[in-house]
Design a protein around this motif. Structure first.
Motif, mmCIF file in Angstrom:
data_model
loop_
_atom_site.group_PDB
_atom_site.id
_atom_site.type_symbol
_atom_site.label_atom_id
_atom_site.label_comp_id
_atom_site.label_asym_id
_atom_site.label_seq_id
_atom_site.Cartn_x
_atom_site.Cartn_y
_atom_site.Cartn_z
ATOM 1 N N PRO A 22 0.833 -1.213 0.000
ATOM 2 C CA PRO A 22 0.000 0.000 0.000
ATOM 3 C C PRO A 22 0.863 1.256 0.000
ATOM 4 O O PRO A 22 1.871 1.336 0.715
ATOM 5 N N VAL A 23 0.459 2.237 -0.802
ATOM 6 C CA VAL A 23 1.189 3.494 -0.913
ATOM 7 C C VAL A 23 0.508 4.535 -0.042
ATOM 8 O O VAL A 23 -0.672 4.849 -0.243
ATOM 9 N N ARG A 24 1.234 5.056 0.924
ATOM 10 C CA ARG A 24 0.706 6.116 1.797
ATOM 11 C C ARG A 24 0.971 7.500 1.194
ATOM 12 O O ARG A 24 0.106 8.357 1.203
ATOM 13 N N ASP A 25 2.186 7.714 0.695
ATOM 14 C CA ASP A 25 2.538 9.007 0.106
ATOM 15 C C ASP A 25 2.342 8.900 -1.410
ATOM 16 O O ASP A 25 3.289 8.707 -2.178
ATOM 17 N N ARG A 26 1.090 9.024 -1.842
ATOM 18 C CA ARG A 26 0.781 8.854 -3.258
ATOM 19 C C ARG A 26 1.413 9.956 -4.106
ATOM 20 O O ARG A 26 1.818 9.707 -5.245
ATOM 21 N N ALA A 27 1.494 11.147 -3.585
ATOM 22 C CA ALA A 27 2.081 12.245 -4.354
ATOM 23 C C ALA A 27 3.548 11.968 -4.655
ATOM 24 O O ALA A 27 4.013 12.192 -5.784
ATOM 25 N N ALA A 28 4.291 11.471 -3.682
ATOM 26 C CA ALA A 28 5.713 11.187 -3.901
ATOM 27 C C ALA A 28 5.888 10.115 -4.973
ATOM 28 O O ALA A 28 6.767 10.212 -5.841
#
Length: 389
Positions: free
Chosen positions: A148-154
């Motif tokens: 799962p990706v928490r920092d989608r913007a990065a």
């Protein structure tokens, strides 16, 4: 509802390829279909209890450098094993395609995938299309992340998609593990697309870092959009906007209708196995309502099991006149597949990335995350799903 396909009656078969099979000539693959975190030195084998394996192909996919896994079928034809000393790559996705013949010369096919172990505290994105592919104008660049990706913007900033000639490309997140990218309209034929992955050392979640740094390129081929009218039982095939052919089809029956909307071809199989149990069509004992081992000219349209494929078991009078499938779109074919049948003709003129649009079905519109269904979302809503807005 899960989509599948069949042609009703005692000889009925249908969609949902790759499921666990039954019967004496079942192709058995280790690791199992969809296995994750497979050790790179773990067991890899394809076998049949009887008959013989005609062909086996194992390859690394969704990678900038696809590679075949060397191996051979044993002299008795019952097993395929990798070459001595073969070790799979870590953090990689593999596809297995096998064809077997039973004692009567009948073919069955199996397609499975599995992924190898990703080192602890690392993440990777499995993507489509493949490097150097030529695709249809409806191709959507799609990433599925193993964590799962928490920092989608990065993560989204680290995936750059550019085109020549230039066009704006935007991303859209489906949950925490999938990022799709596309332009506002279908790609222009001849466009050259570059995907720059700069995920190495990007922190997707606390303490979880990327491992990929590579460039992938693909080319957009000619424009082909096919329109299935479920009420008229026809499919119009248009190349560059010009009508190539109108083909008679059979779509989903009244209780198992075909999705409406725009779908994209994501896989092509000369022959594949389809088992109703893999898409939720089971009998009172939990067994698949159908299981056919040699469906010809199969083109996947959704993740949930919708295919456009050749059909040799329905009566010829069905095509162009009635809808009898479990949700797929069927074209007339012969057992073993024929290049001169409607299904073979269409298959030979189809690319991964071509668009098939279904209209006038009594079903809902296909979900934008079911396969590459993102073209069913308008541009404003699509861009709203970006983490960079």
């Amino acid at each position: 509802m899960l989509a599948g396909c069949t042609a009703g009656g005692a000889g009925a078969f249908g969609g949902g390829e790759g499921g666990a099979g039954r019967g004496g000539d079942t192709i058995r693959v280790t690791p199992h279909d969809g296995a994750r975190d497979v050790p790179p030195d773990g067991r890899l084998e394809v076998r049949v209890p009887s008959g013989r394996l005609e062909s086996v192909r194992v390859r690394r996919v969704e990678d900038a450098e696809p590679a075949e896994v060397p191996g051979a079928v044993t002299p008795d034809g019952l097993r395929w094993r990798p070459g001595a000393g073969t070790r799979l790559a870590p953090a990689a996705k593999y596809a297995v395609d096998a064809v077997a013949l039973d004692g009567h010369g009948r073919r069955s096919a199996r397609h499975t995938t599995f992924t190898t172990l990703v080192p602890a505290h690392r993440f990777i994105g499995y993507f489509t299309p493949e490097d150097h592919a030529t695709v249809g104008t409806g191709m959507i660049v799609s990433f599925r992340f193993n964590r799962p990706v928490r920092d989608r913007a990065a993560v989204e900033r680290a995936v750059r998609v550019t085109a020549d000639p230039p066009v704006e490309v935007a991303g859209h997140w489906f949950g925490a593990d999938r990022l799709d990218l596309r332009p506002e309209r279908y790609w222009r034929p001849g466009t050259r697309v570059t995907v720059d992955l700069r995920l190495r050392d990007v922190e997707a979640a606390p303490g979880v870092y990327g491992v990929q740094r590579r460039t992938v390129r693909f080319t957009v081929g000619r424009s082909q959009v096919s329109r299935v009218d479920a009420a008229a039982h026809t499919m119009e095939v248009r190349r560059g906007g010009r009508l190539l052919a109108t083909l008679p089809v059979t779509a989903g029956a009244s209780r198992t209708t075909t999705y409406n909307g725009r779908m994209v071809v994501t896989e092509l199989f000369e022959t594949t196995r389809m088992n109703g149990a893999t898409v939720g069509f089971t009998d009172a004992q939990g067994k698949g309502e159908y299981d056919i081992k040699d469906v010809p000219h199969a083109m996947r349209l959704t993740d949930s099991g919708t295919f456009l494929h050749g059909n040799y078991w329905a009566e010829p009078s069905v095509f162009g006149a009635a809808n009898v499938s479990h949700g797929c779109v069927g074209l007339r074919d012969v057992r073993g597949g024929s290049a001169t049948s409607p299904a073979g003709w269409f298959f030979d003129r189809t690319l991964v990335g071509d668009v098939v649009e279904v209209v006038n079905s009594r079903d809902r519109k296909v979900a934008p995350d079911n396969g590459l269904g993102g073209w069913n979302m308008d541009w404003r809503r699509w861009k709203a799903g970006s983490a960079l807005r």
